[in-house]
Write an enzyme that holds these catalytic residues in place. Structure first.
Site, short mmCIF file in Angstrom:
data_model
loop_
_atom_site.label_atom_id
_atom_site.label_comp_id
_atom_site.label_asym_id
_atom_site.label_seq_id
_atom_site.Cartn_x
_atom_site.Cartn_y
_atom_site.Cartn_z
N ARG A 9 34.84 40.35 37.76
CA ARG A 9 33.40 40.12 37.80
C ARG A 9 33.02 38.67 38.03
O ARG A 9 32.20 38.37 38.87
CB ARG A 9 32.76 40.59 36.49
CG ARG A 9 32.41 42.04 36.44
CD ARG A 9 32.16 42.43 35.02
NE ARG A 9 33.27 41.93 34.19
CZ ARG A 9 34.44 42.52 34.15
NH1 ARG A 9 34.66 43.60 34.81
NH2 ARG A 9 35.41 42.01 33.42
N THR A 10 33.63 37.77 37.28
CA THR A 10 33.17 36.38 37.33
C THR A 10 33.37 35.80 38.74
O THR A 10 32.48 35.19 39.31
CB THR A 10 33.89 35.53 36.28
OG1 THR A 10 33.74 36.15 35.01
CG2 THR A 10 33.34 34.13 36.23
N LYS A 15 53.73 25.29 42.17
CA LYS A 15 54.70 24.24 42.51
C LYS A 15 54.64 23.08 41.52
O LYS A 15 55.30 22.07 41.70
CB LYS A 15 54.41 23.70 43.92
CG LYS A 15 54.56 24.73 45.02
CD LYS A 15 54.12 24.13 46.35
CE LYS A 15 54.00 25.22 47.40
NZ LYS A 15 53.17 24.80 48.54
N ARG A 17 38.37 28.81 36.90
CA ARG A 17 38.84 29.52 35.70
C ARG A 17 40.30 29.16 35.50
O ARG A 17 41.07 29.10 36.46
CB ARG A 17 38.71 31.03 35.88
CG ARG A 17 39.45 31.80 34.78
CD ARG A 17 39.06 33.22 34.67
NE ARG A 17 37.72 33.35 34.12
CZ ARG A 17 37.23 34.49 33.65
NH1 ARG A 17 37.97 35.58 33.67
NH2 ARG A 17 36.00 34.54 33.17
N HIS A 67 32.87 29.91 28.18
CA HIS A 67 32.58 30.70 29.38
C HIS A 67 31.07 30.58 29.60
O HIS A 67 30.32 31.51 29.38
CB HIS A 67 33.02 32.16 29.15
CG HIS A 67 32.96 33.02 30.38
ND1 HIS A 67 32.59 32.54 31.61
CD2 HIS A 67 33.23 34.33 30.56
CE1 HIS A 67 32.64 33.53 32.49
NE2 HIS A 67 33.02 34.62 31.88
#
Lengths: 308, 143
Positions: free
Chosen positions: A51-52, A80, A101, A129
């Site tokens: 969703r986000t 890496k 995120r 959030h």
């Protein structure tokens, strides 16, 4: 340059302005459909999210901008061993704004310290959030007309649920809100929220264990999921989990204009039979999330004045 | 009675809680000071405290960042010595920010995987002397 790391980064006045803009975008989407033309949003998602990420991408596309990014650490240079600060320095030369995120708490803050473009925290572990909180605030204001003079029930896992903590922190700045904290004893809201936030703000609150005992007085019911892994034994989990399944029977005890919100994903804490109830606002809430993210992108890019 | 001569220029840190002097030696990185003499007196008799530690440091008076002492114990007395005389007694207060002195213990914090980051803590609650990590906001509980 402005970033968004926590919902508290914005004052109440700034939040009002942001929500006014979101409301205008929602009412007049065509006026904003090319405001971000030529601008790019980088979605840097070091862990999966449905969703986000899609909400951010939809927001930028609705504004006429374009999107680029990655959706897991495996498909980025983090695999890496590249640091967040190096990644954001490079992304800054590719895009105009970044939504990040990361599973590690504070990673978006590190990015913002080294970034040449605005960074939005799209969730950092169990920490913050902010765009979920902005979505919750905008949904309540939009559907009720105001963020004050209401009784809100927060139900489920109030101990570990970051959305609940964040929402309480943001709401205590508004007047005349009563809080009803509905949870099993094991998952009560932590003392730093009870004492440092609610008591410190002089906000009236009570704690109850049974949803049925409180639902009748609520204007908003904010549901969260009770997770099996939070319990020490299976017996306690089984005893508690049905307390927090919202179904038609419990909805009958609620006010006619109560709103049910949920940050989603919903598992079984809201029965699907409630979905058709006009008071079920959680899918509307997800839709409102796109408008507030549009407003946020426009604001952080400094484009509010571009609409005549 | 143990005798340690006076110092010409530097600091005398007095009223250190007994047993804390070695920790302060480490926090202030006194072992890294080149050409400076450091004397540590442990378990000295004190009318006020019963027993106390004292640290005498012969060094230029701008050589040490003393802000961190406020975090460790703001009851420590800092005497500043110049030309064999005490020229100032510094009052300590809790520093608003501490950099690279204590480490975040939260395994979910970004500093747990990116070790080159500065370890920054801010004073979240002066009354209860609570510091929180600048990145993850976890309370530091290891003082």
């Amino acid at each position: 340059m402005r970033h968004l790391m926590s919902p508290m980064d914005f004052s109440v006045e700034e939040l009002d302005k942001l929500m006014d803009l979101a409301a205008d975008i929602e009412a007049n989407p065509d006026r904003y459909s090319s405001i971000c033309q030529g601008k790019k949003l980088a979605t840097c998602f070091y862990e999966p999210s449905t969703r986000t990420r899609l909400s951010f991408e939809a927001a930028m596309l609705n504004l006429g901008g374009s999107v680029l990014g990655f959706s897991s650490a495996d498909s980025s240079s983090a695999a890496k061993g590249e640091s967040v600060s190096d990644t954001i320095r490079v992304i800054s030369s590719y895009a105009d704004i970044c939504a990040m995120r990361h599973p590690k708490e504070g990673a978006p803050l590190v990015a913002s310290n080294h970034s040449g473009i605005p960074v939005i925290n799209a969730g950092d572990g169990g920490h913050q959030h902010p765009t979920q909180t902005l979505t919750d605030l905008y949904t309540i204001r939009s559907l009720r007309g105001s963020l004050s003079n209401l009784t809100i029930g927060l139900c489920g896992d109030l101990k570990f649920g970051r959305t609940v903590h964040s929402l309480i922190n943001a709401l205590v700045r508004y007047p005349n809100i009563n809080y009803v904290l509905i949870s099993p004893d094991e998952l009560r809201v932590p003392s730093y929220i009870r004492d440092d936030t609610l008591k410190a703000a002089g906000a009236p609150f009570k704690e109850v264990e049974r949803l049925e005992d409180a639902i009748g007085e609520l204007d908003i019911l904010y549901m969260t999921r009770v997770q099996r892994e939070r319990f020490f034994n299976e017996e306690d989990y089984l005893r508690m989990k049905d307390f927090y399944v919202l179904n038609k029977d419990k909805m009958e005890l609620a006010k006619d204009d109560m709103l049910v919100l949920h940050p989603l994903p919903r598992v079984n804490e809201i029965s699907v039979e409630v979905d058709s109830d006009p008071r079920a606002a959680y899918f509307t809430q997800a839709k409102k999330g796109v408008y507030i993210r549009m407003a946020l992108i426009v604001t952080l890019l400094g484009l509010e004045g571009s609409i005549c | 009675m143990l005798n340690i001569s006076g110092i010409h220029e530097g600091y005398v840190l007095d009223h250190i809680k007994a047993g804390m002097s070695m920790k302060i030696y480490d926090y202030l990185k006194l072992g890294d000071l080149e050409g400076c003499t450091v004397a540590i007196i442990m378990n000295a008799k004190s009318n006020k405290m019963g027993a106390k530690d004292i640290i005498k440091i012969e060094c230029p008076i701008d050589a040490i960042d003393l802000d961190i002492l406020g975090y460790i114990d703001h009851n420590i007395t800092v005497n500043i010595i110049r030309d064999d005389e005490i020229v100032d007694k510094k009052r300590l207060s809790l520093p608003k920010e501490i950099k690279n002195v204590i480490k975040c213990k939260n395994p979910r914090c970004i500093t747990s995987i990116e070790q080159e980051l500065d370890q920054v803590f801010f004073l979240a609650d002066p009354d209860r002397e609570i510091y929180r990590c600048r990145y993850c906001e976890e309370k530091y509980s290891g003082k």
